[in-house]
Structure formats: structure tokens, C-alpha cells
Design a protein around this motif. Structure first.
Motif, short mmCIF file in Angstrom:
data_model
loop_
_atom_site.label_atom_id
_atom_site.label_comp_id
_atom_site.label_asym_id
_atom_site.label_seq_id
_atom_site.Cartn_x
_atom_site.Cartn_y
_atom_site.Cartn_z
N ASP A 85 4.59 -11.11 -13.62
CA ASP A 85 3.77 -12.00 -12.79
C ASP A 85 4.26 -12.04 -11.34
O ASP A 85 3.47 -12.22 -10.41
N VAL A 86 5.59 -11.89 -11.16
CA VAL A 86 6.12 -11.92 -9.79
C VAL A 86 5.64 -10.73 -8.97
O VAL A 86 5.80 -10.70 -7.75
N ALA A 87 5.05 -9.73 -9.64
CA ALA A 87 4.51 -8.57 -8.93
C ALA A 87 3.45 -9.01 -7.92
O ALA A 87 3.26 -8.36 -6.89
N LEU A 88 2.76 -10.10 -8.22
CA LEU A 88 1.73 -10.60 -7.31
C LEU A 88 2.32 -10.91 -5.94
O LEU A 88 1.71 -10.62 -4.91
N LEU A 89 3.53 -11.48 -5.92
CA LEU A 89 4.17 -11.85 -4.66
C LEU A 89 4.47 -10.60 -3.81
O LEU A 89 4.23 -10.58 -2.61
N VAL A 104 -0.45 -5.59 0.58
CA VAL A 104 -1.89 -5.69 0.84
C VAL A 104 -2.14 -6.33 2.19
O VAL A 104 -2.98 -5.86 2.98
N ASN A 105 -1.40 -7.40 2.51
CA ASN A 105 -1.56 -8.07 3.80
C ASN A 105 -1.13 -7.16 4.95
O ASN A 105 -1.75 -7.16 6.03
N PHE A 106 -0.06 -6.39 4.74
CA PHE A 106 0.39 -5.43 5.75
C PHE A 106 -0.74 -4.44 6.05
O PHE A 106 -1.05 -4.16 7.22
N SER A 107 -1.35 -3.91 4.99
CA SER A 107 -2.43 -2.94 5.16
C SER A 107 -3.63 -3.56 5.88
O SER A 107 -4.24 -2.95 6.76
N ALA A 108 -3.94 -4.81 5.50
CA ALA A 108 -5.09 -5.49 6.11
C ALA A 108 -4.88 -5.70 7.61
O ALA A 108 -5.79 -5.50 8.41
N LYS A 109 -3.66 -6.09 8.00
CA LYS A 109 -3.38 -6.35 9.41
C LYS A 109 -3.47 -5.07 10.25
O LYS A 109 -3.76 -5.12 11.44
N LEU A 110 -3.22 -3.92 9.61
CA LEU A 110 -3.27 -2.65 10.33
C LEU A 110 -4.57 -1.89 10.05
O LEU A 110 -4.68 -0.72 10.41
N ASN A 111 -5.53 -2.59 9.43
CA ASN A 111 -6.84 -2.00 9.14
C ASN A 111 -6.75 -0.74 8.28
O ASN A 111 -7.47 0.24 8.50
N ILE A 112 -5.83 -0.76 7.31
CA ILE A 112 -5.68 0.36 6.38
C ILE A 112 -6.34 -0.02 5.06
O ILE A 112 -5.94 -1.00 4.43
N PRO A 113 -7.35 0.71 4.62
CA PRO A 113 -7.98 0.41 3.34
C PRO A 113 -6.99 0.54 2.19
O PRO A 113 -6.16 1.46 2.18
N VAL A 114 -7.06 -0.37 1.25
CA VAL A 114 -6.20 -0.28 0.05
C VAL A 114 -6.99 0.44 -1.04
O VAL A 114 -7.98 -0.08 -1.53
N TYR A 115 -6.54 1.63 -1.38
CA TYR A 115 -7.22 2.38 -2.43
C TYR A 115 -7.03 1.74 -3.80
O TYR A 115 -7.85 1.92 -4.68
N GLY A 116 -5.92 1.02 -3.95
CA GLY A 116 -5.73 0.32 -5.20
C GLY A 116 -4.27 0.06 -5.53
O GLY A 116 -3.36 0.53 -4.83
N ILE A 117 -4.07 -0.71 -6.58
CA ILE A 117 -2.74 -1.05 -7.08
C ILE A 117 -2.49 -0.30 -8.38
O ILE A 117 -3.35 -0.25 -9.26
N VAL A 118 -1.30 0.27 -8.51
CA VAL A 118 -0.87 0.94 -9.73
C VAL A 118 0.15 0.05 -10.43
O VAL A 118 1.16 -0.33 -9.82
N GLU A 119 -0.12 -0.29 -11.68
CA GLU A 119 0.84 -1.05 -12.46
C GLU A 119 1.74 -0.07 -13.20
O GLU A 119 1.40 0.44 -14.27
N ASN A 120 2.90 0.22 -12.60
CA ASN A 120 3.84 1.18 -13.17
C ASN A 120 4.78 0.48 -14.16
O ASN A 120 4.93 -0.74 -14.13
N LYS A 175 6.39 -7.09 -20.16
CA LYS A 175 5.06 -7.69 -20.27
C LYS A 175 4.01 -6.68 -19.79
O LYS A 175 4.28 -5.50 -19.67
N THR A 176 2.85 -7.15 -19.51
CA THR A 176 1.80 -6.28 -19.00
C THR A 176 0.78 -7.12 -18.26
O THR A 176 0.65 -8.32 -18.52
N GLY A 177 0.09 -6.53 -17.32
CA GLY A 177 -1.01 -7.22 -16.66
C GLY A 177 -0.73 -7.76 -15.28
O GLY A 177 -1.66 -8.19 -14.58
N GLY A 178 0.54 -7.74 -14.82
CA GLY A 178 0.84 -8.30 -13.50
C GLY A 178 0.15 -7.56 -12.37
O GLY A 178 -0.37 -8.17 -11.44
N GLY A 179 0.15 -6.24 -12.46
CA GLY A 179 -0.50 -5.44 -11.43
C GLY A 179 -2.01 -5.64 -11.41
O GLY A 179 -2.63 -5.75 -10.35
#
Length: 292
Positions: free
Chosen positions: A186-190, A196-212, A229-233
Motif C-alpha cells: 500500500d505504501v507504493a501509492l506514496l 506521477v506528480n513529477f511527470s505532470a509538472k514537466l508535461n510528460i505523459p504517464v504511460y502507466g504503472i508497473v506493479e513489479n 501482498k498484491t494490488g498496491g500498484g
């Protein structure tokens, strides 16, 4: 600052060195623009923290795209921890050049690699550089390297949102997208939120999140055990309103292949892990080639 002729002192600005520096930077900027014009898609692979398998995802994504017939480059922008050469079995040091610039290593046909790991004689040496020197190195990795025609340039970044990600975004200027690697807790969200915010501020599209590391593939029975566990990503992707590229389970063979310098996805192409990583590559293709 007044302009001055090359090779002469400049009384207006007070220093010939200042003018020389401006000319060098102008030349560097022109070369960067020239190199990037031959690369279709520039993609950053990021993580909010270390130890999430970001470099493994970078190598796997590049190798998978290459196996599908695309020309791919990997720029190892992790200045302090350049692991890409080891993971691709490149043990040579130094770099050759021709009239077009520094030649990247090509461990697999159609897959080009450049890393600071090639430039240090001893892998145990600590690289103690300030931000300005790291920025200059990333500039050189683009301007001086003969990347040629590429479909994809995958930039493997160090964890966090510090000097190297910022310099890479500044130097390339037009990043097509970011792939963010995280773990199932769950801490993966932090951690994911920061990338994601870094990308947004620099106008970089986020292709997605990989839950490794989403569960471990048992080498005996083949079933998946949810160690972390599973599901954090997936939860992070949902809350941050970005695509979810899938879960990648752990497999002891990933470590073995990485230590051997053999991309796991090529050596174990029928495994569940390889199938999950192929899904990540397909997600990137959906946002790039297939979207044209």
C-alpha cells in the motif's frame, strides 16, 4: 553578453572562455537536436524509491521491443549505480568512436546501449559528482553518442525525482512518456504519487504503472505466493488516474539471468513473468506505434 569571434579575446564580455563556452553549448544543443530527430519515441523508466526492479523492467522492456522487430536504445542515466551493462553481459570498458561520434555497445542486434559504467575502469569506484557534472554527462550521452535511427530510446533513471530525471527531461526536452515501476504494498501509492506528480509538472505523459514483484512464482509448483501482498500498484494507478500496465511476479530465474547478463524475457519467453512483461511492452506500443 556580446558575441565575439572564435579564438579571440572579448573585451565586451571580459572573457574569451565565456564565449567559447557559449559556442560549445550551442554546438551541443544542435547535436542533441540532430540526434533526437532520428529517435521516434523517448521513454523514461522511473521509480519513487530504489529496490523495486526498475532496471530489470527497463532491460526487459527494451529486449521485448527489440524482439518484436523495433530498433531500441537504452540510455543508462543512473550515474551512481549503472547496472545496465552487467544485466546485458557487457564487460568491456571504454568506448570506440567514428566520424559520427561515440559508438554505443550493441549486445543484441538492433539494441544499443550507453552507460557511465563503460567509462569507469573499476566497477567498485564511487562516482562522486555534483549535479552540474551529471547534467553534462547526460548531455554527452545524447549529443556525442551515435544512436542512429531508433524506434525507442529507453532511459533507465535512478530512483526518486532528483538531478538525473530532471536533467534528462531538460536535455531531451520532449519526453514521449514515463513508465513508473513500483511494488505491491500500500505504501507504493506514496512513492508512485511523487513520480506521477513529477511527470505532470514537466508535461510528460504517464504511460502507466508497473506493479513489479507482485507475488513470487514458485520454482517447484509454479503457483504464485503473495510475499508482498498484491494490488498496491493497481490501486495507485486507479487513484492517480493513470493506466495500469500489469503485475509482474518474482521468479528466482530473473536474478540468475540478470547476473549472467542474459535478458530474462528472451531466455524464458514462455514463463508467466515474460508474459507479464510482454503485456507491459504492449501497453507502451498502444501509446506509441499503434496510436499513430
Amino acid at each position: 553578453m556580446s558575441s565575439c569571434d572564435s579564438g579571440s579575446s572579448c573585451n565586451s564580455c571580459g572573457s574569451a572562455n565565456s564565449c567559447d563556452t557559449d559556442e560549445k553549448q550551442q554546438h551541443t544543443d544542435e547535436m542533441i537536436k540532430k540526434r533526437l530527430s532520428r529517435i521516434k519515441y523517448k521513454i523514461m523508466v522511473m521509480s519513487g524509491k530504489g529496490g523495486v526492479g526498475k532496471s530489470t523492467v527497463s532491460v526487459s522492456l527494451a529486449a521485448m521491443l527489440n524482439s518484436l522487430g523495433y530498433k531500441v536504445g537504452i540510455l543508462d542515466a543512473d550515474i551512481h549505480g549503472p547496472n545496465i551493462p552487467k544485466m546485458l553481459g557487457i564487460t568491456k570498458k571504454g568506448a570506440q568512436s567514428d566520424e559520427d561520434g561515440i559508438l554505443p555497445f550493441e549486445p543484441i542486434e538492433g539494441l544499443k546501449v550507453m552507460s557511465v559504467g563503460f567509462l569507469i575502469q573499476n566497477d567498485d569506484d564511487a562516482i562522486i559528482w555534483r549535479a552540474s557534472l551529471k547534467h553534462s554527462m547526460i548531455q554527452q550521452f545524447i549529443s556525442d553518442v551515435s544512436w542512429g535511427e531508433l524506434d525507442f530510446l529507453i532511459v533507465d533513471l535512478p530512483p526518486g525525482t532528483g538531478d538525473e530525471p530532471l536533467s534528462t527531461a531538460h536535455v531531451i526536452g520532449d519526453i514521449d512518456g514515463a513508465v513508473i515501476v513500483t511494488t505491491p504494498q500500500d505504501v507504493a501509492l506514496l512513492d508512485s504519487r511523487k513520480s506521477v506528480n513529477f511527470s505532470a509538472k514537466l508535461n510528460i505523459p504517464v504511460y502507466g504503472i508497473v506493479e513489479n514483484m507482485s507475488g513470487m512464482l514458485c520454482p517447484h509448483c509454479g503457483e504464485i505466493v503473495n510475499v508482498f501482498k498484491t494490488g498496491g500498484g493497481e490501486k495507485a494507478a486507479l487513484e492517480l488516474e493513470v493506466p495500469f500496465l500489469g503485475r509482474v511476479p518474482m521468479d528466482p530465474a530473473v536474478v540468475e539471468r540478470g547476473d549472467e547478463g542474459k535478458p530474462y524475457v528472451l531466455e524464458n519467453s514462455d514463463s508467466e513473468v515474460a508474459k507479464a512483461l510482454k503485456k507491459v511492452a504492449e501497453g507502451v506500443l498502444d501509446r506509441t506505434i499503434k496510436a499513430e
